[in-house]
Structure formats: C-alpha cells, structure tokens
Design an enzyme around this catalytic site. Structure first.
Site, mmCIF file in Angstrom:
data_model
loop_
_atom_site.group_PDB
_atom_site.id
_atom_site.type_symbol
_atom_site.label_atom_id
_atom_site.label_comp_id
_atom_site.label_asym_id
_atom_site.label_seq_id
_atom_site.Cartn_x
_atom_site.Cartn_y
_atom_site.Cartn_z
ATOM 1 N N ASP A 149 46.930 56.876 -145.131
ATOM 2 C CA ASP A 149 46.134 55.755 -145.651
ATOM 3 C C ASP A 149 45.982 55.777 -147.167
ATOM 4 O OD1 ASP A 149 44.475 56.384 -142.723
ATOM 5 O OD2 ASP A 149 45.346 54.425 -143.155
ATOM 6 N N HIS A 151 43.067 65.452 -142.622
ATOM 7 C CA HIS A 151 43.598 64.987 -141.336
ATOM 8 C C HIS A 151 43.302 66.063 -140.297
ATOM 9 C CE1 HIS A 151 46.418 63.474 -138.326
ATOM 10 N NE2 HIS A 151 46.421 62.351 -139.021
#
Ligand code: SDX
Length: 443
Positions: free
Chosen positions: A377, A319
C-alpha cells in the site's frame, strides 16, 4: 473451463509433535502434515477432544485455517507466488486476465483457453439495468466502499441462477460475473460521486482499458486511453489479485463456509478489506503523506509512530507475514517512477516525500528491529493519484483486483472435502453462572 483445481493433498509424514499436560501428566501426539513448500502444520483437530483445552491464538498468528494451493508467501524472504509463479515475473510478462485464469484454474492458459476466458469475462461486464437505481439511494458524497458493499451484496438479488453453490456450473458463472462486474460497479460508484452519467462497458477494450474508460470517459467526447496508463492499471490489478489467507480472504472463506451465496461472501470481503489496517491502508498512506506535508516534518511523525501512547502508525509499513520488503511494493516503487515520468509528473512531491520517509524509516532501529518494511500500500496510492483517481477510490481498486483471489479461495474451500462451517471457540472470562435479581434485590 473446468471447475478449478482443489488444493493438492497434504502429506501425512508419520512424524508427531508431543504435548505433555502437566496438570494431568498425560502426553498427546499430534500428526505433522507437510505441504509442498513452507512450514509444515501440526494437525490439532482432535486437541479439544483429547485434552479438554482450546488452543488460543488471537489474530491467528500461528494458525493455518485451511489447506490451499493458490498463493504462497515466504515472509522472511519476501517471496510471493501465484500457483508457483513469482509475482515479479507475472507483473512483468503476464496480464491480469491471464493471472485470473491462473488463480482460478491452477495453470497458465493455452491460446484457446485464454480467448475463451477473455470472452467469458467480457460478456459479463454489463450490469442488470435496474442495479443502477441502487446508487440513487446513496448520498453523492458516500464513500465508494460503502457503495461497493451495498451494490455487490445486492447482486444476489439479481442473479439467482448462479447462487446454488453445490452446482459447479453455477459456481463458475458466479465467478465470471463477479470478476467481470466489479470494475463496472466501481466505475459507476466514481461517476455517481461526480454526478456524471454512467459509462457502459465496451467489449472492444481490455479489462484495464475498459475500467479506465468507464471511469474517466464522458458521453461528450472520445476518451483517449494512454497505453502506459492501461498497462500500469493492469499491473496494479495483478499485484493485488491474491495474497493467501489475509483478513478479507479469511472473511470470504468464513462467510462461504456457512453456504452463503458468492455475491454475499464477496460483499463481506469488501467490508473487511475497507479497514485501514488492511486494504484501506493505501488511502490512509496518501492521507498520511498529506498530513506530513514536507520532509522537514518526517522526524516528528517517525517519533509519533514509535510512541506507544500515540495511536499514529506509519501507514503502508509493516505486515503480518512479510518481515522483508513486500515484493509487490518493490514492483510498485519501480512503476511509480515509470508512470509518473510517462505522465510528466516525475517531480511529484508526494513521491519524493514517500521515498525520503522510506529511507529514514529503513535506517531507524525501531523499524529495522521490528522488520517493518514498506508494503503493497505504500506506493500504490501515489501511482493511482497520478492516474487521476481520488484517494477514496484506492481501496475500491484493491477490491476490483482482489475479487479473483477471493473467488479462487472461495471455490477451493467449497471443493475441499475437509472443509466444514468455520466456528472458532474462545477463552471465556465473563461471569460464571448467576441467578437473575429483580430490581429491589440489585446492589
Ligand atoms: C495489507 O494480510 C495481508 O496479506 C494483507 C495484504 C494483502 O495483500 O491482503 O498484504 C494487504 O493489508 C497490507 C498491510 C496494510 N496496512 C498498513 O500499512 C497499516 C500499517 N501497518 C500496521 O497496522 C501493521 O503493520 C499491520 C496491521 C499491517 C500488521 O500488524 P501485526 O502483524 O499485528 O503487527 P503488530 O501490530 O503486532 O506490530 C508488531 C510491532 C508492534 O510494536 P511492539 O508492540 O513490538 O513494540 O510493530 C509495530 C507495533 O506497534 N508496528 C508499527 C507498524 N506496524 C507494526 N509501528 C509503527 N507503524 C507501523 N506501521
């Protein structure tokens, strides 16, 4: 409903950051601005006028594009706050409609405000009847995100009475319409792909129940909504509602900075979210787990993820901001077990595979050194698949949830007196000026 809070004002600290230009020997001071929590910023709005230089920051890794009071992320600590409230507490104790109110208004609602907001959303869930004909222009196997971009963009052709962005009341109506109609449009995209009839929204159901009903019910029999599934759906919406200045939110802000109407701006956000590096990652995670197939193949895929010559990346990992475990992934990991158990699929091989992949990756120096942890996710797709959604619908659900975040950020931008049209510059490395050459003079 008020027109929503603008960002709390930054604090001009009086401190400066000095920058010396060794080409000219000149030194320039730039003011440091403090927010409420998190990194301060250096106000470089005069930098080009002072120095003749542009700053250079591809991907905006060190650039604050705006001032905002909506969502705060501490990537090192794995903290996510919506208007100051920790995501874990909201996921556990709140519901998506209350979180929508919080993101839009800045405070948790009282009972009357909550009921009024619920009413405002519930009575905007139906679409103009002619909008259903847009679906017929798509092939049945069109990716539902393509349908979402098209149909949401078309909303501005139907709701002219809420496209004047200078009118706070129209901004509020457009906000309600978009939050309310996204689940209807999404469910219709799914029904269209199956060749099943569209199911109208029902005002006696909650936001999540209504979405599940429009998606999975048929006219032939009553559809029984499992409370546990509706609760999991509502929690997934909460976790995906907003996330600071991510790619799709920045797209919505940039589109909105030109004065484009909110329906067009949200369509632009949907398009950006679709990318596999962003919201499309949940679909990509399930496809990756399917490709890995069994625990025996994990080491081969971990090796590929580390190979710079191989474009394969471990989807659902890493991320830009979180350099710790994404707090949303932690909640979803827990929900995974609960939902799969309630649905009687606790021995879902994909979940076992995902957990083994996570265990191995989190022990591997490549991932540890780069602080690559599971993100939102990584687990969401496993729950959604267990709930009956096809992988092609996963990013659609992300868009349904993120619409409130996009809208809250769009409204904050419109109401921010310091905002102007977004127009980044560049480092030009193309040809300097040269004269046109006719065919017979070209080398
Ligand atoms: C979302 O911004 C948001 O907030 C987004 C989001 C939201 O709620 O809006 O949180 C939702 O988009 C979550 C992210 C979903 N995407 C994925 O899961 C796709 C896989 N992840 C990667 O593509 C990547 O981690 C990104 C895009 C998420 C972040 O990329 P960055 O910040 O540009 O990091 P990078 O590409 O510079 O990577 C740093 C290093 C590189 O290696 P080195 O050059 O240092 O050797 O880490 C490596 C990368 O190669 N790396 C990975 C990796 N992610 C980063 N290597 C293998 N697998 C990965 N997943």
């Amino acid at each position: 409903m008020s027109d929503g809070p603008t960002a709390t004002k930054h604090v001009v600290t009086g401190d400066v950051v000095s920058m010396k230009d060794h080409r000219t020997g000149k030194t320039f001071d730039y003011p440091v601005l403090d927010g409420s929590v998190g990194p301060a910023v250096v106000d470089i709005r005069k930098f080009y006028a002072d120095t003749g230089y542009f700053t250079y920051d591809p991907g905006y890794t060190s650039t604050g594009s705006c001032e905002s009071a909506i969502t705060y992320i501490d990537g090192d600590e794995g903290v996510l706050l919506y208007r100051g409230y920790p995501i874990e507490e909201l996921a556990e104790q709140s519901d998506f409609m209350e979180v929508c109110y919080l993101l839009l208004e800045g405070e948790l609602p009282d009972t009357a405000q909550y009921k009024q907001f619920l009413n405002n959303i519930t009575y905007h869930t139906m679409l103009h009847e002619q909008l259903q004909y847009f679906y017929r222009g798509f092939r049945r196997d069109a990716h539902p995100m393509a349908v979402m971009v098209g149909v949401v963009g078309a909303l501005s052709a139907f709701y002219h009475d809420s496209t004047d962005i200078s009118d706070p009341r129209q901004r509020m109506i457009a906000s309600h319409r978009l939050i309310a109609k996204m689940p209807t449009i999404a469910a219709m995209a799914y029904k269209y792909s199956l060749g099943q009839p569209f199911i109208y929204p029902r005002n006696d159901l909650s936001f999540a129940e209504n979405f599940l009903h429009m998606t999975f019910a048929t006219p032939c029999e009553d559809y029984k909504i499992r409370r546990s599934v509706a609760r999991a759906m509502d929690r997934i919406f909460i976790l995906h509602a907003d996330h600071e200045q991510n790619a799709s939110t920045s797209t919505v802000r940039l589109a909105g900075s030109s004065g484009a109407n909110p329906f067009a701006c949200i369509a632009a956000g949907i398009a950006s979210l679709w990318g596999p590096a962003h919201g499309g990652a949940n679909e990509a995670v399930l496809n990756m787990l399917g490709e890995i197939g069994s625990k025996d193949n994990i080491s081969e895929f971990i090796k590929r993820a580390k190979d710079k010559d191989d474009p394969f990346r471990l989807m659902g990992f890493g991320h830009r901001v979180y350099k710790n475990y994404d707090p949303r992934a932690a909640v979803l990991r827990q929900s995974c077990h609960e939902v799969l158990e309630e649905l009687g699929v606790q021995h879902e091989p994909l979940l076992d595979l995902a957990m083994e992949l996570e265990r191995i990756a989190l022990e591997d120096d490549y991932f540890v050194n780069r602080k690559l942890f599971p993100n939102v996710d990584f687990y969401s797709g496993i729950i959604l698949r267990a709930m009956g959604f096809p992988t092609s619908m996963f990013t659609v659900l992300f868009a349904v949830a993120r619409t409130v975040g996009w809208i809250a950020q769009w409204r904050e931008m419109i109401e921010d007196p310091e905002q102007k049209i977004g127009r980044p510059r560049q480092l030009y490395t193309g040809h300097p000026k040269r004269a046109y050459a006719p065919f017979d003079k070209r080398s």
